[in-house]
Design a protein around this motif. Structure first.
Motif, PDB file in Angstrom:
ATOM      1  N   GLY A  11     -22.533 -76.697  43.588  1.00  0.00           N
ATOM      2  CA  GLY A  11     -22.452 -75.847  42.628  1.00  0.00           C
ATOM      3  C   GLY A  11     -22.175 -76.501  41.390  1.00  0.00           C
ATOM      4  O   GLY A  11     -21.779 -77.902  41.357  1.00  0.00           O
ATOM      5  N   GLU A  12     -22.557 -76.223  40.245  1.00  0.00           N
ATOM      6  CA  GLU A  12     -22.561 -76.950  38.803  1.00  0.00           C
ATOM      7  C   GLU A  12     -21.042 -77.153  38.554  1.00  0.00           C
ATOM      8  O   GLU A  12     -20.944 -78.103  37.572  1.00  0.00           O
ATOM      9  N   ASP A  13     -20.108 -76.584  38.999  1.00  0.00           N
ATOM     10  CA  ASP A  13     -18.671 -76.801  38.779  1.00  0.00           C
ATOM     11  C   ASP A  13     -18.224 -78.159  39.253  1.00  0.00           C
ATOM     12  O   ASP A  13     -17.008 -78.599  39.234  1.00  0.00           O
ATOM     13  N   VAL A  14     -18.907 -78.720  40.205  1.00  0.00           N
ATOM     14  CA  VAL A  14     -18.304 -79.908  40.802  1.00  0.00           C
ATOM     15  C   VAL A  14     -18.899 -81.106  40.148  1.00  0.00           C
ATOM     16  O   VAL A  14     -19.791 -81.248  39.693  1.00  0.00           O
ATOM     17  N   PRO A  15     -17.889 -81.897  39.643  1.00  0.00           N
ATOM     18  CA  PRO A  15     -17.957 -82.970  38.769  1.00  0.00           C
ATOM     19  C   PRO A  15     -18.595 -84.204  39.874  1.00  0.00           C
ATOM     20  O   PRO A  15     -18.399 -84.284  40.816  1.00  0.00           O
ATOM     21  N   VAL A  16     -19.389 -84.747  39.175  1.00  0.00           N
ATOM     22  CA  VAL A  16     -20.205 -86.015  39.597  1.00  0.00           C
ATOM     23  C   VAL A  16     -20.018 -87.146  38.689  1.00  0.00           C
ATOM     24  O   VAL A  16     -20.408 -87.421  37.711  1.00  0.00           O
ATOM     25  N   ILE A  17     -19.126 -88.408  39.369  1.00  0.00           N
ATOM     26  CA  ILE A  17     -18.981 -89.330  38.691  1.00  0.00           C
ATOM     27  C   ILE A  17     -19.781 -90.677  38.811  1.00  0.00           C
ATOM     28  O   ILE A  17     -19.883 -90.978  40.259  1.00  0.00           O
ATOM     29  N   TYR A  18     -20.535 -91.355  38.302  1.00  0.00           N
ATOM     30  CA  TYR A  18     -21.310 -92.240  38.383  1.00  0.00           C
ATOM     31  C   TYR A  18     -20.636 -93.705  38.248  1.00  0.00           C
ATOM     32  O   TYR A  18     -19.912 -93.690  37.007  1.00  0.00           O
ATOM     33  N   LEU A  19     -20.448 -94.648  39.400  1.00  0.00           N
ATOM     34  CA  LEU A  19     -19.922 -95.762  39.062  1.00  0.00           C
ATOM     35  C   LEU A  19     -21.145 -96.892  39.281  1.00  0.00           C
ATOM     36  O   LEU A  19     -21.449 -96.874  40.468  1.00  0.00           O
ATOM     37  N   GLN A  20     -21.250 -97.769  38.346  1.00  0.00           N
ATOM     38  CA  GLN A  20     -22.253 -98.912  38.830  1.00  0.00           C
ATOM     39  C   GLN A  20     -21.867 -99.770  39.634  1.00  0.00           C
ATOM     40  O   GLN A  20     -20.667-100.507  39.108  1.00  0.00           O
ATOM     41  N   GLY A  21     -22.498-100.042  40.594  1.00  0.00           N
ATOM     42  CA  GLY A  21     -22.030-101.021  41.440  1.00  0.00           C
ATOM     43  C   GLY A  21     -22.552-102.629  40.865  1.00  0.00           C
ATOM     44  O   GLY A  21     -23.300-102.457  39.971  1.00  0.00           O
ATOM     45  N   TYR A  22     -22.291-103.629  41.624  1.00  0.00           N
ATOM     46  CA  TYR A  22     -22.749-104.799  41.236  1.00  0.00           C
ATOM     47  C   TYR A  22     -24.032-105.153  41.614  1.00  0.00           C
ATOM     48  O   TYR A  22     -24.729-104.882  42.644  1.00  0.00           O
ATOM     49  N   CYS A  23     -24.808-105.311  40.374  1.00  0.00           N
ATOM     50  CA  CYS A  23     -26.272-105.303  40.393  1.00  0.00           C
ATOM     51  C   CYS A  23     -26.985-106.370  39.718  1.00  0.00           C
ATOM     52  O   CYS A  23     -28.203-105.903  38.942  1.00  0.00           O
ATOM     53  N   GLY A  24     -26.533-107.192  39.074  1.00  0.00           N
ATOM     54  CA  GLY A  24     -27.059-108.295  38.411  1.00  0.00           C
ATOM     55  C   GLY A  24     -28.409-108.896  38.968  1.00  0.00           C
ATOM     56  O   GLY A  24     -29.273-109.392  38.078  1.00  0.00           O
ATOM     57  N   ASN A  25     -28.457-108.916  40.242  1.00  0.00           N
ATOM     58  CA  ASN A  25     -29.768-109.237  40.698  1.00  0.00           C
ATOM     59  C   ASN A  25     -30.450-108.311  41.890  1.00  0.00           C
ATOM     60  O   ASN A  25     -31.139-108.360  42.659  1.00  0.00           O
ATOM     61  N   LEU A  26     -30.344-107.118  41.484  1.00  0.00           N
ATOM     62  CA  LEU A  26     -30.935-105.910  42.217  1.00  0.00           C
ATOM     63  C   LEU A  26     -31.928-105.037  41.264  1.00  0.00           C
ATOM     64  O   LEU A  26     -31.505-104.898  40.149  1.00  0.00           O
ATOM     65  N   THR A  27     -32.589-104.701  41.859  1.00  0.00           N
ATOM     66  CA  THR A  27     -33.674-103.501  41.002  1.00  0.00           C
ATOM     67  C   THR A  27     -34.364-102.549  42.256  1.00  0.00           C
ATOM     68  O   THR A  27     -34.499-102.877  43.378  1.00  0.00           O
ATOM     69  N   PRO A  28     -34.411-101.370  41.686  1.00  0.00           N
ATOM     70  CA  PRO A  28     -34.910-100.228  42.512  1.00  0.00           C
ATOM     71  C   PRO A  28     -36.335-100.482  42.819  1.00  0.00           C
ATOM     72  O   PRO A  28     -37.142 -99.860  43.641  1.00  0.00           O
ATOM     73  N   ARG A  29     -37.270-101.442  42.261  1.00  0.00           N
ATOM     74  CA  ARG A  29     -38.364-101.520  42.466  1.00  0.00           C
ATOM     75  C   ARG A  29     -38.825-102.502  43.482  1.00  0.00           C
ATOM     76  O   ARG A  29     -38.133-103.280  43.965  1.00  0.00           O
TER      77      ARG A  29
END
Length: 236
Positions: A11-29
């Motif tokens: 449901g659209e009323d459910v809040p979604v919070i994004y927290l950035q993990g440690y990723c100084g040497n990570l990439t999704p590529r």
């Protein structure tokens, strides 16, 4: 994409919070097999779809339902020493800025990493004018037995993995909080001097200093460090 997929289920009323993990040497590529995988907008949406699928699975497997009863927040300043600016740093930076002022088309054709490096050296020199160190904010938030370790760096993921071993699996690293201070790598990365280290501001010990400061702050918040175990047992 993650928010869109989760709210489509809950449901659209459910809040979604994004927290950035440690990723100084990570990439999704996927640089090894397909350098375009995870790149640009379509790649971002693909990675977001994969992650939201995993999140939905974990939520579905969750059996525990309870309100948080114990909240504790601790914040302090962590002192990080600036790295030295070498003569070679200054020479390379000056060369790139000379191109900027004399041949803009040639400057535009330079690799973005080279331009970023030149700019970082100028910023680092300006930082040295105010002293040899900076005090940066770090925070710990404990919700019952879950603990969040927050700082403003782009910290290499090895530090988060190590703190999970030391404090337990319910340890969550959160970076780029209360500002941003660029990359902070491992000691090994510092010796190899890759892109992140050249773009960073702090010395060889900065990552270790952040980790140890967060561990002490976690103990102050009521989370105790686990007994030390051999590395091979901890990784199983």
């Amino acid at each position: 994409m993650i928010r869109r997929n989760l709210q489509a289920v809950y449901g659209e009323d459910v809040p979604v919070i994004y927290l950035q993990g440690y990723c100084g040497n990570l990439t999704p590529r996927d640089h090894e097999h397909d350098n375009t995988w995870g790149h640009y907008i379509d790649g971002t949406e693909r990675v977001g779809t994969v992650l939201s699928g995993d999140i939905l699975r974990l939520i579905a497997l969750q059996r525990q339902r309870s309100d948080v009863k114990d909240i504790r927040i601790e914040t302090e300043k962590c002192r990080l020493n600036l790295r030295e600016v070498t003569d070679e740093d200054r020479r390379k930076s000056d060369e790139i800025f000379d191109i900027l002022f004399t041949d803009r088309s040639k400057f535009d054709a330079l690799d973005v990493k080279d331009k970023a490096y030149a700019n970082k050296i100028k910023n680092l020199e300006n930082k040295w004018k105010n002293g040899s160190y900076e005090d940066v904010p770090i925070s710990v938030v404990r919700l019952d037995d879950v603990i969040f370790l927050a700082h403003p760096a782009e910290l290499f993921c090895e530090y988060q993995l190590d703190m999970k071993k030391r404090l337990g699996p319910k340890t969550v690293g959160v970076e780029l909080t209360n500002g941003g201070i660029c990359y902070v790598g491992t000691k090994q990365a510092y010796l190899h001097r890759g892109y992140e280290i050249n773009a960073g501001f702090y010395d060889y010990y900065a990552g270790e200093t952040i980790e140890e400061s967060l561990i002490k702050l976690a103990e102050k918040a009521g989370r105790r460090e686990l007994p030390a175990v051999p590395y091979d047992e901890a990784s199983e």
